[in-house]
Design an enzyme around this catalytic site. Structure first.
Site, PDB file in Angstrom:
ATOM      1  N   LEU A  66      14.577  23.029  28.824  1.00 15.73           N
ATOM      2  CA  LEU A  66      14.780  23.887  29.983  1.00 15.73           C
ATOM      3  C   LEU A  66      13.468  24.596  30.261  1.00 15.73           C
ATOM      4  O   LEU A  66      12.730  24.940  29.335  1.00 15.73           O
ATOM      5  CB  LEU A  66      15.891  24.919  29.733  1.00 15.73           C
ATOM      6  CG  LEU A  66      17.326  24.406  29.589  1.00 15.73           C
ATOM      7  CD1 LEU A  66      18.273  25.573  29.296  1.00 15.73           C
ATOM      8  CD2 LEU A  66      17.769  23.651  30.833  1.00 15.73           C
ATOM      9  N   ASP A  67      13.187  24.832  31.546  1.00 13.50           N
ATOM     10  CA  ASP A  67      11.984  25.569  31.907  1.00 13.50           C
ATOM     11  C   ASP A  67      11.973  26.937  31.242  1.00 13.50           C
ATOM     12  O   ASP A  67      13.032  27.509  30.931  1.00 13.50           O
ATOM     13  CB  ASP A  67      11.910  25.760  33.432  1.00 13.50           C
ATOM     14  CG  ASP A  67      11.552  24.488  34.168  1.00 13.50           C
ATOM     15  OD1 ASP A  67      11.157  23.506  33.507  1.00 13.50           O
ATOM     16  OD2 ASP A  67      11.670  24.468  35.406  1.00 13.50           O
ATOM     17  N   PHE A  68      10.782  27.476  31.078  1.00 16.39           N
ATOM     18  CA  PHE A  68      10.570  28.788  30.467  1.00 16.39           C
ATOM     19  C   PHE A  68      11.501  29.850  31.045  1.00 16.39           C
ATOM     20  O   PHE A  68      12.133  30.610  30.313  1.00 16.39           O
ATOM     21  CB  PHE A  68       9.100  29.179  30.677  1.00 16.39           C
ATOM     22  CG  PHE A  68       8.761  30.591  30.326  1.00 16.39           C
ATOM     23  CD1 PHE A  68       8.626  30.980  29.009  1.00 16.39           C
ATOM     24  CD2 PHE A  68       8.551  31.537  31.329  1.00 16.39           C
ATOM     25  CE1 PHE A  68       8.296  32.293  28.682  1.00 16.39           C
ATOM     26  CE2 PHE A  68       8.218  32.843  31.017  1.00 16.39           C
ATOM     27  CZ  PHE A  68       8.097  33.218  29.687  1.00 16.39           C
ATOM     28  N   THR A  70      14.298  29.399  32.815  1.00 11.72           N
ATOM     29  CA  THR A  70      15.697  28.998  32.927  1.00 11.72           C
ATOM     30  C   THR A  70      16.451  29.343  31.653  1.00 11.72           C
ATOM     31  O   THR A  70      15.958  29.114  30.550  1.00 11.72           O
ATOM     32  CB  THR A  70      15.808  27.478  33.186  1.00 11.72           C
ATOM     33  OG1 THR A  70      15.029  27.127  34.328  1.00 11.72           O
ATOM     34  CG2 THR A  70      17.246  27.053  33.406  1.00 11.72           C
ATOM     35  N   ARG A 176      14.113  23.305  41.243  1.00 10.80           N
ATOM     36  CA  ARG A 176      13.278  24.345  41.841  1.00 10.80           C
ATOM     37  C   ARG A 176      12.556  23.837  43.087  1.00 10.80           C
ATOM     38  O   ARG A 176      12.544  24.504  44.121  1.00 10.80           O
ATOM     39  CB  ARG A 176      12.278  24.859  40.798  1.00 10.80           C
ATOM     40  CG  ARG A 176      12.954  25.519  39.601  1.00 10.80           C
ATOM     41  CD  ARG A 176      12.002  25.740  38.435  1.00 10.80           C
ATOM     42  NE  ARG A 176      11.002  26.747  38.739  1.00 10.80           N
ATOM     43  CZ  ARG A 176      10.037  27.105  37.879  1.00 10.80           C
ATOM     44  NH1 ARG A 176       9.960  26.519  36.692  1.00 10.80           N
ATOM     45  NH2 ARG A 176       9.163  28.039  38.210  1.00 10.80           N
TER      46      ARG A 176
END
Length: 232
Positions: A66-68, A70, A176
């Protein structure tokens, strides 16, 4: 070609990883926003999901990231064989991922599909870009839950749309950049316009949460339907 250098330094994350389920084969966790999935090459970015978990679960590996910014559900393999089995499910797109998000503004449509190929943006790392010629195919579905307002900590109130996002592919930054393409970036998104709308500059985090994860347990064969409510 010069090497791309990642200059991002993650601020300290004091929130804990919540372990929702564990057995001898895998973990299901809730990742906090503001924590890297994997440690970066820069020693200042050592803290991460993997760095924390491997201390108590030696041999564990990440199946996906997961993105930083998220938060939400991640499945962690506890050995290489389980990692391979779970990665196969992801590559075959038999894993269903559902996200909750707040988008800037009020969407006109109640649901729809965003289909646009995504490629790396060589001129602006770590951003991705929409590129029909060189990008990988990407599809995302969205469904409106409500059109409402979000109160910032500084007193600003901004219009937002609460949506459920379902990626049908798994490209980097897919949700995003697809929401930006739709014209309604995810609130708090620093890379794709979610901090540029009037009143949105002080949003404390990326308003994107991995709320559901559906897959087959690689040993028991049981269907796993993991859910974790959005914190926003």
């Amino acid at each position: 070609m010069s090497e791309i250098v990642d200059t991002f330094i993650a601020p300290p994350c004091h929130d804990q990883i919540e372990i929702l389920y564990q057995d001898d084969h895998l973990l299901l966790i809730n990742k906090p926003s503001g924590l890297l999935s994997l440690s970066g090459k820069n020693p200042l970015n050592l803290d991460s999901v993997h760095h924390r978990l491997v201390k108590n679960f030696p041999g564990c590996t990440l199946v996906h990231r997961l993105d930083f910014g998220t938060s939400g559900l991640m499945v962690i393999a506890r050995n290489k064989a389980i990692n391979a089995a779970l990665c196969q499910q992801f590559s075959q797109r038999s894993v269903r991922k559902i996200y909750s998000a707040l988008l800037c503004g009020h969407l006109a449509e109640d649901d729809g599909m965003i289909e646009a190929a995504i490629a790396k943006d060589a001129a602006c790392f770590p951003r991705m870009t929409i590129c029909a010629a060189h990008g990988k195919p990407a599809r995302s579905r969205y469904q409106v839950i409500e059109r409402t307002e979000y109160a910032q900590q500084d007193g600003n109130v901004v219009p937002v749309t609460r949506v459920v996002l379902t990626p049908e592919t798994g490209r980097t930054h897919q949700l995003r950049i697809h929401c930006q393409l739709l014209g309604y970036p995810i609130l708090g998104c620093d890379l794709y316009g979610g901090l540029q709308r009037p009143g949105c500059e002080t949003t404390p985090r990326l308003m994107l949460h991995a709320s559901e994860l559906h897959f087959m347990h690689p040993v028991s064969g049981k269907a796993i339907h993991a859910r974790h409510a959005s914190p926003f």
